[in-house]
Design a protein around this motif. Structure first.
Motif, PDB file in Angstrom:
ATOM      1  N   VAL A   9       0.846  -1.324  -0.147  1.00  0.00           N
ATOM      2  CA  VAL A   9      -0.086  -0.082  -0.178  1.00  0.00           C
ATOM      3  C   VAL A   9       0.980   1.083   0.033  1.00  0.00           C
ATOM      4  O   VAL A   9       2.019   1.221   0.774  1.00  0.00           O
ATOM      5  CB  VAL A   9      -0.935   0.002   1.280  1.00  0.00           C
ATOM      6  N   TYR A  10       0.554   2.181  -0.572  1.00  0.00           N
ATOM      7  CA  TYR A  10       1.249   3.396  -0.854  1.00  0.00           C
ATOM      8  C   TYR A  10       0.596   4.668  -0.375  1.00  0.00           C
ATOM      9  O   TYR A  10      -0.552   4.663  -0.184  1.00  0.00           O
ATOM     10  CB  TYR A  10       1.605   3.534  -2.276  1.00  0.00           C
ATOM     11  N   ALA A  73       2.995  -3.559  13.339  1.00  0.00           N
ATOM     12  CA  ALA A  73       4.178  -4.157  13.684  1.00  0.00           C
ATOM     13  C   ALA A  73       4.803  -5.109  12.615  1.00  0.00           C
ATOM     14  O   ALA A  73       5.891  -5.270  12.682  1.00  0.00           O
ATOM     15  CB  ALA A  73       3.983  -4.987  15.151  1.00  0.00           C
ATOM     16  N   ASN A  74       3.912  -5.420  11.662  1.00  0.00           N
ATOM     17  CA  ASN A  74       4.369  -6.259  10.699  1.00  0.00           C
ATOM     18  C   ASN A  74       4.643  -5.426   9.422  1.00  0.00           C
ATOM     19  O   ASN A  74       5.022  -5.835   8.247  1.00  0.00           O
ATOM     20  CB  ASN A  74       3.292  -7.381  10.036  1.00  0.00           C
ATOM     21  N   LEU A  75       4.637  -4.178   9.298  1.00  0.00           N
ATOM     22  CA  LEU A  75       4.792  -3.431   8.184  1.00  0.00           C
ATOM     23  C   LEU A  75       6.155  -3.081   8.178  1.00  0.00           C
ATOM     24  O   LEU A  75       7.182  -2.842   8.788  1.00  0.00           O
ATOM     25  CB  LEU A  75       4.166  -2.125   8.221  1.00  0.00           C
ATOM     26  N   ILE A  76       7.003  -3.069   6.593  1.00  0.00           N
ATOM     27  CA  ILE A  76       8.319  -2.508   6.411  1.00  0.00           C
ATOM     28  C   ILE A  76       8.083  -1.674   5.226  1.00  0.00           C
ATOM     29  O   ILE A  76       7.049  -1.497   4.584  1.00  0.00           O
ATOM     30  CB  ILE A  76       9.177  -3.557   6.182  1.00  0.00           C
ATOM     31  N   LYS A 114       4.805  -2.322   3.106  1.00  0.00           N
ATOM     32  CA  LYS A 114       4.480  -3.889   2.515  1.00  0.00           C
ATOM     33  C   LYS A 114       4.462  -4.660   4.078  1.00  0.00           C
ATOM     34  O   LYS A 114       5.088  -4.545   4.933  1.00  0.00           O
ATOM     35  CB  LYS A 114       5.796  -4.622   1.873  1.00  0.00           C
ATOM     36  N   ASP A 115       3.134  -5.454   4.017  1.00  0.00           N
ATOM     37  CA  ASP A 115       2.945  -6.397   4.922  1.00  0.00           C
ATOM     38  C   ASP A 115       3.687  -7.556   5.121  1.00  0.00           C
ATOM     39  O   ASP A 115       3.543  -8.489   3.871  1.00  0.00           O
ATOM     40  CB  ASP A 115       1.522  -6.351   5.383  1.00  0.00           C
ATOM     41  N   MET A 116       4.633  -7.740   5.984  1.00  0.00           N
ATOM     42  CA  MET A 116       5.340  -9.246   5.634  1.00  0.00           C
ATOM     43  C   MET A 116       4.624 -10.514   6.116  1.00  0.00           C
ATOM     44  O   MET A 116       5.078 -11.480   5.805  1.00  0.00           O
ATOM     45  CB  MET A 116       6.860  -9.040   6.623  1.00  0.00           C
ATOM     46  N   SER A 117       3.501 -10.251   7.068  1.00  0.00           N
ATOM     47  CA  SER A 117       2.907 -11.508   7.494  1.00  0.00           C
ATOM     48  C   SER A 117       1.935 -11.808   6.337  1.00  0.00           C
ATOM     49  O   SER A 117       1.773 -12.995   6.473  1.00  0.00           O
ATOM     50  CB  SER A 117       1.849 -10.941   8.734  1.00  0.00           C
TER      51      SER A 117
END
Length: 195
Positions: A9-10, A73-76, A114-117
């Motif tokens: 998502v941006y 917490a899962n976002l980078i 980006k969601d890493m989960s």
């Protein structure tokens, strides 16, 4: 069958009153870091560019939690870029009545989170997916047709007639325009009204 899932998502900020070079030195520090670490870095850095970048990072995280339902917490920060915008042109008065042009630089900031989960692909049962025709969801739009009498005015000459209804049982009497002012109504109209 595998279907690609949206994991990024941006947030895009345009025409920010700042030089692209000054914003890039902050953006280079946060690229590839986690969301929580990015917030700490931006709050502690002494540059003026940190505040608008902090706004767009938090906006991208809010978009991710609203659109995809992901946890912060899962976002980078997968991609962060700064592009030059159109300069704001002003004129400053100088000596001897001359004008001196001033160009204030602007920039466009794009932050992609980006969601890493989440996995990038979803498994879909091909048989149930292929049996549903996609055109049926569009069919409902065009089946219901409502009749609006305000669009049908009966032509141009309908405005020049006056409609009189004496009772509900009797038919509608149409008197041409101009005759309702006269006391004498022609016999043709009197016969229609009586019958």
């Amino acid at each position: 069958m595998l279907k690609k899932r949206k994991t990024e998502v941006y947030a895009l900020g345009q025409h920010i009153a700042m030089s692209a070079h000054k914003a890039r030195r902050v953006i280079d520090e946060i690229r590839g870091r986690s969301y929580e670490e990015t917030l700490m870095i931006l709050e502690l850095m002494p540059y003026r560019a940190c505040y608008p970048i902090l706004k767009w990072v938090s906006s991208a995280a809010a978009n991710a939690s609203y659109n995809m339902g992901s946890n912060e917490a899962n976002l980078i920060i997968s991609k962060a870029e700064v592009n030059e915008g159109t300069p704001v042109k002003k004129f400053k008065p100088r000596a001897r009545g001359r004008s001196y042009p001033i160009k204030r630089p602007t920039c466009h900031i794009t932050i992609v989170v980006k969601d890493m989960s989440l996995t990038e692909y979803i498994e879909i049962d091909y048989l149930t997916w292929s049996k549903k025709p996609k055109w049926k969801k569009w069919k409902k739009k065009y089946t219901d047709v409502a009749y609006h009498p305000m669009y049908s005015n009966g032509g141009v000459w309908d405005k020049k007639e006056i409609h009189l209804v004496s009772d509900l049982v009797q038919p509608k009497v149409i008197i041409p325009f101009g005759l309702h002012h006269q006391k004498k109504i022609p016999k043709v109209y009197k016969k229609i009204k009586k019958s």
